[in-house]
Design an enzyme around this catalytic site. Structure first.
Site, PDB file in Angstrom:
ATOM      1  N   LYS A 214       0.716  -4.945  -3.362  1.00 22.36           N
ATOM      2  CA  LYS A 214       1.050  -5.752  -2.182  1.00 22.36           C
ATOM      3  C   LYS A 214      -0.090  -6.725  -1.882  1.00 22.36           C
ATOM      4  O   LYS A 214       0.126  -7.911  -1.693  1.00 22.36           O
ATOM      5  CB  LYS A 214       1.321  -4.831  -0.985  1.00 22.36           C
ATOM      6  CG  LYS A 214       1.642  -5.600   0.280  1.00 22.36           C
ATOM      7  CD  LYS A 214       2.001  -4.694   1.429  1.00 22.36           C
ATOM      8  CE  LYS A 214       2.156  -5.548   2.691  1.00 22.36           C
ATOM      9  NZ  LYS A 214       2.465  -4.764   3.876  1.00 22.36           N
ATOM     10  N   GLU A 220      -8.382  -0.382  -8.238  1.00 24.03           N
ATOM     11  CA  GLU A 220      -7.887   0.400  -9.375  1.00 24.03           C
ATOM     12  C   GLU A 220      -6.852  -0.401 -10.175  1.00 24.03           C
ATOM     13  O   GLU A 220      -6.881  -0.440 -11.404  1.00 24.03           O
ATOM     14  CB  GLU A 220      -7.222   1.698  -8.880  1.00 24.03           C
ATOM     15  CG  GLU A 220      -8.156   2.669  -8.192  1.00 24.03           C
ATOM     16  CD  GLU A 220      -8.161   2.488  -6.676  1.00 24.03           C
ATOM     17  OE1 GLU A 220      -8.198   1.322  -6.205  1.00 24.03           O
ATOM     18  OE2 GLU A 220      -8.132   3.498  -5.963  1.00 24.03           O
ATOM     19  N   GLY A 275       3.717  -0.726   1.992  1.00 18.36           N
ATOM     20  CA  GLY A 275       3.685  -0.284   0.592  1.00 18.36           C
ATOM     21  C   GLY A 275       4.627   0.879   0.323  1.00 18.36           C
ATOM     22  O   GLY A 275       5.405   0.873  -0.640  1.00 18.36           O
ATOM     23  N   ARG A 276       4.604   1.889   1.199  1.00 24.33           N
ATOM     24  CA  ARG A 276       5.423   3.088   0.951  1.00 24.33           C
ATOM     25  C   ARG A 276       6.902   2.862   1.254  1.00 24.33           C
ATOM     26  O   ARG A 276       7.726   3.748   1.046  1.00 24.33           O
ATOM     27  CB  ARG A 276       4.869   4.273   1.753  1.00 24.33           C
ATOM     28  CG  ARG A 276       4.663   3.992   3.237  1.00 24.33           C
ATOM     29  CD  ARG A 276       3.747   5.018   3.888  1.00 24.33           C
ATOM     30  NE  ARG A 276       3.448   4.710   5.286  1.00 24.33           N
ATOM     31  CZ  ARG A 276       2.463   3.918   5.688  1.00 24.33           C
ATOM     32  NH1 ARG A 276       1.690   3.310   4.793  1.00 24.33           N
ATOM     33  NH2 ARG A 276       2.240   3.710   6.973  1.00 24.33           N
ATOM     34  N   GLU A 361       1.021   9.344   4.981  1.00 25.67           N
ATOM     35  CA  GLU A 361       0.363   8.062   5.229  1.00 25.67           C
ATOM     36  C   GLU A 361       0.967   7.413   6.484  1.00 25.67           C
ATOM     37  O   GLU A 361       0.302   6.680   7.199  1.00 25.67           O
ATOM     38  CB  GLU A 361       0.486   7.124   4.017  1.00 25.67           C
ATOM     39  CG  GLU A 361      -0.552   5.998   4.044  1.00 25.67           C
ATOM     40  CD  GLU A 361      -0.598   5.153   2.773  1.00 25.67           C
ATOM     41  OE1 GLU A 361       0.338   4.379   2.531  1.00 25.67           O
ATOM     42  OE2 GLU A 361      -1.594   5.272   2.031  1.00 25.67           O
ATOM     43  N   HIS A 392       7.851  30.813  -9.401  1.00 21.42           N
ATOM     44  CA  HIS A 392       7.037  31.660 -10.280  1.00 21.42           C
ATOM     45  C   HIS A 392       5.556  31.350 -10.130  1.00 21.42           C
ATOM     46  O   HIS A 392       4.753  31.711 -10.992  1.00 21.42           O
ATOM     47  CB  HIS A 392       7.492  31.480 -11.732  1.00 21.42           C
ATOM     48  CG  HIS A 392       8.931  31.847 -11.903  1.00 21.42           C
ATOM     49  ND1 HIS A 392       9.345  33.150 -12.111  1.00 21.42           N
ATOM     50  CD2 HIS A 392      10.062  31.095 -11.805  1.00 21.42           C
ATOM     51  CE1 HIS A 392      10.668  33.176 -12.172  1.00 21.42           C
ATOM     52  NE2 HIS A 392      11.130  31.937 -11.985  1.00 21.42           N
ATOM     53  N   LYS A 523     -12.489   3.352   0.882  1.00 19.65           N
ATOM     54  CA  LYS A 523     -12.475   2.173   0.002  1.00 19.65           C
ATOM     55  C   LYS A 523     -13.733   1.347   0.247  1.00 19.65           C
ATOM     56  O   LYS A 523     -14.364   0.854  -0.683  1.00 19.65           O
ATOM     57  CB  LYS A 523     -11.269   1.277   0.320  1.00 19.65           C
ATOM     58  CG  LYS A 523      -9.948   1.767  -0.170  1.00 19.65           C
ATOM     59  CD  LYS A 523      -8.913   0.653   0.037  1.00 19.65           C
ATOM     60  CE  LYS A 523      -7.511   1.170   0.062  1.00 19.65           C
ATOM     61  NZ  LYS A 523      -6.519   0.181   0.441  1.00 19.65           N
TER      62      LYS A 523
HETATM   63  O1  F6P Z   1      -4.884   2.793  -0.113  1.00 17.89           O
HETATM   64  C1  F6P Z   1      -3.586   2.995   0.362  1.00 17.89           C
HETATM   65  C2  F6P Z   1      -2.694   1.859   0.020  1.00 17.89           C
HETATM   66  O2  F6P Z   1      -3.037   0.746   0.757  1.00 17.89           O
HETATM   67  C3  F6P Z   1      -1.230   2.202   0.233  1.00 17.89           C
HETATM   68  O3  F6P Z   1      -0.823   2.016   1.533  1.00 17.89           O
HETATM   69  C4  F6P Z   1      -0.563   1.290  -0.736  1.00 17.89           C
HETATM   70  O4  F6P Z   1       0.740   1.692  -1.033  1.00 17.89           O
HETATM   71  C5  F6P Z   1      -1.506   1.415  -1.920  1.00 17.89           C
HETATM   72  O5  F6P Z   1      -2.786   1.533  -1.343  1.00 17.89           O
HETATM   73  C6  F6P Z   1      -1.486   0.282  -2.893  1.00 17.89           C
HETATM   74  O6  F6P Z   1      -1.782  -0.933  -2.278  1.00 17.89           O
HETATM   75  P1  F6P Z   1      -1.420  -2.291  -2.991  1.00 17.89           P
HETATM   76  O7  F6P Z   1       0.045  -2.308  -3.217  1.00 17.89           O
HETATM   77  O8  F6P Z   1      -1.877  -3.364  -2.051  1.00 17.89           O
HETATM   78  O9  F6P Z   1      -2.179  -2.348  -4.291  1.00 17.89           O
END
Ligand code: F6P
Length: 532
Positions: A214, A220, A275-276, A361, A392, A523
């Site tokens: 987003k 990462e 995002g979610r 979240e 199990h 972060k």
């Molecule tokens: O660190 C959490 C978060 O911001 C989530 O809310 C989001 O879904 C995810 O990281 C990934 O963020 P992005 O889509 O901006 O890379």
């Protein structure tokens, strides 16, 4: 901004507190009441929700309904569907329902939003169809055989879960008999092993990467994208052809374009999509590639039908509202601070991680809308995994451990797996899911245990030694959710059911489910450590 209410000052909250300290009948007794059981069964949109194993009687049910009313739930839902600024700390709407309602005449938000959503939906769906039909080629002129999704959190969990859940469609959704559909892979973890393991089986000439973010700032994801690009060039792709192998999906299109992504391979969504909550947008591209445009749109339709249900149905028949109210009863009044998710379908292997982000979240918050510290617990700790495997492993704790753990069991009424003996396997899952809900609810008291042990021929001495260990307290609440079948529509409805459950709980607790400031500090410190 709407003034927040103090939930624990509401009359119904105080009433529920009183009800929770009463001596309540054990679930095994509540389950004897046929009319209660009938009243706690609900069916809609290809889902059946069985709440009979919740520790509620008519008094609790009535007080929970009053809680919804006193929390102004109706008004809050109205504001949400009107596209008002419900995400107060980020000063914006949360309009993911706009991604799945394309009827301009039926929406309360601006028509231009619907038009824009529609345009982008058609763009990314047609791109997905071209990939499926092998009409897009990589640098060597060969069609893509593999698609790798690079993204994390909401840019991974929703699409990954849907692709797995709807992998039952693969067999009958090929565009033509001769064409092999591209395989869709997911890499979210920045650990080099994660990418290496996936790429070691792939051919750079025929691999397409979808970089989903987003913000387009997530460290990462950007590192994974850089390594993917390097893998392409080190394995024969000319530098100026790498963009053919890269797709960007983002709300920050300017940055993607600036970073060299082709405009025709850059798809956008909007800052009002969390995002979610984003799998319904172009973040769903890997899903559209996996199941095709038609089925992807059915997924949206299923969610849209649940939006409508949530918006229009009275609380006492409203599935997301009921799910939310029972969750609040268990968490805030029965003091069950974790919530277990147990899907009994292999297709739902990734459902729990998806739900963990959605619930925790969203509702893992410590202040209310006015930034007053919360006086009551918010989101429970959501955990779980495939139920049949859990039986199990950790179900011991559910049955006899010292914590009260409510469970959502999720199963399929019917399954279409083409494997030999698939029906026998499915029956095994169904019976086990039913048995677990029953065992958790009924338990087995000391007297019954002793009687059963006696029948096996044990001596009184042996029985005295064993009976305590083999007794089950029962009275553990659960909800059983049955999907008629695993289809895009039922999956869409299931996902929106939980989205709106989360919204309802947030509305009652008076918190903001659409921000996630709690993820920022870590972060920031990671960045500082990098700079030092
Ligand atoms: O660190 C959490 C978060 O911001 C989530 O809310 C989001 O879904 C995810 O990281 C990934 O963020 P992005 O889509 O901006 O890379």
């Amino acid at each position: 901004m709407k003034p927040a209410h103090s939930v624990n000052a509401l009359k119904s909250w105080v009433e529920l507190q009183g009800l929770s300290t009463r001596e309540m009948p054990h679930l095994r007794d509540l389950l004897q009441d046929k009319s209660r059981c009938e009243a706690l069964h609900y069916k809609a949109l290809g889902l059946e929700l069985d709440f009979t194993c919740q520790r509620v009687d008519s008094h609790v049910l009535a007080a929970l309904q009053r809680l919804a009313q006193e929390s102004n739930l109706k008004d809050q839902i109205q504001r949400f569907f009107q596209g008002q600024e419900v995400n107060t700390s980020e000063q914006r709407a949360a309009l993911h329902p706009a991604l799945r309602n394309l009827d301009e005449h039926k929406v309360a938000w601006s028509k231009s939003i619907t038009q824009e959503v529609h345009l982008e939906l058609e763009r990314f769906c047609s791109f997905a169809e071209q990939i499926r039909a092998q009409k897009h080629q990589g640098y060597s002129g060969e069609a893509f055989t593999d698609v790798v999704n690079l993204g994390i959190g909401g840019s991974d969990l929703g699409p990954r879960m849907c692709v797995q859940a709807l992998s039952n469609l693969e067999a009958w959704e090929k565009p033509s008999k001769s064409a092999a559909l591209p395989r869709v892979h997911f890499v979210s973890n920045v650990d080099a092993w994660a990418l290496y393991k996936v790429l070691s089986d792939l051919d750079p000439r025929t691999t397409l990467f979808i970089v989903q973010s987003k913000t387009f700032l997530t460290q990462e994801t950007l590192l994974l994208a850089a390594s993917a690009k390097q893998w392409l060039t080190q394995n024969g792709c000319p530098l100026d052809k790498t963009s053919q192998h890269l797709v960007a999906v983002t709300a920050n299109t300017a940055l993607a374009l600036q970073s060299g992504y082709k405009s025709e391979q850059t798809f956008k969504f909007w800052d009002w999509v969390g995002g979610r909550y984003s799998v319904w947008s172009a973040i769903g591209l890997p899903v559209a590639i996996a199941i095709g445009e038609k089925k992807f749109k059915e997924l949206l339709e299923g969610a849209q039908a649940m939006d409508e249900h949530f918006h229009q149905t009275p609380w006492d028949r409203n599935l997301p509202v009921l799910l939310a109210l029972f969750g609040i009863w268990n968490n805030n009044f029965l003091k069950a601070y974790t919530h277990h998710i147990a899907p009994y379908s292999y297709l739902l292997s990734h459902f729990t991680p998806y739900l963990q982000q959605l619930e925790m979240e969203s509702n893992g918050k410590g202040v209310d809308l006015q930034t007053h510290p919360m006086q009551v617990h918010t989101s429970p700790i959501v955990w779980g995994g495939l139920g049949i495997d859990g039986q199990h492993a950790y179900f011991q704790l559910l049955h006899q451990g010292s914590h009260l753990v409510p469970v959502d069991f999720i199963g399929l009424k019917s399954d279409t797996c083409p494997a030999d003996k698939a029906q026998e396997h499915h029956q095994c899952l169904v019976l086990n899911m039913k048995a677990q809900a029953k065992a958790l609810a009924q338990g087995r008291n000391l007297q019954e245990t002793k009687k059963e042990l006696k029948e096996t021929g044990l001596s009184d001495e042996q029985i005295a030694l064993l009976a305590g260990h083999r007794t089950f307290r029962g009275n553990s609440p659960s909800t059983s959710i049955w999907l008629d079948e695993m289809s895009p529509k039922t999956l869409g409805a299931l996902m929106a059911l939980y989205e709106h459950k989360v919204f309802t709980q947030a509305a009652i607790w008076s918190i903001n489910p659409f921000d996630q400031w709690g993820v920022e500090l870590g972060k920031k410190i990671a960045q500082q450590l990098k700079n030092n």
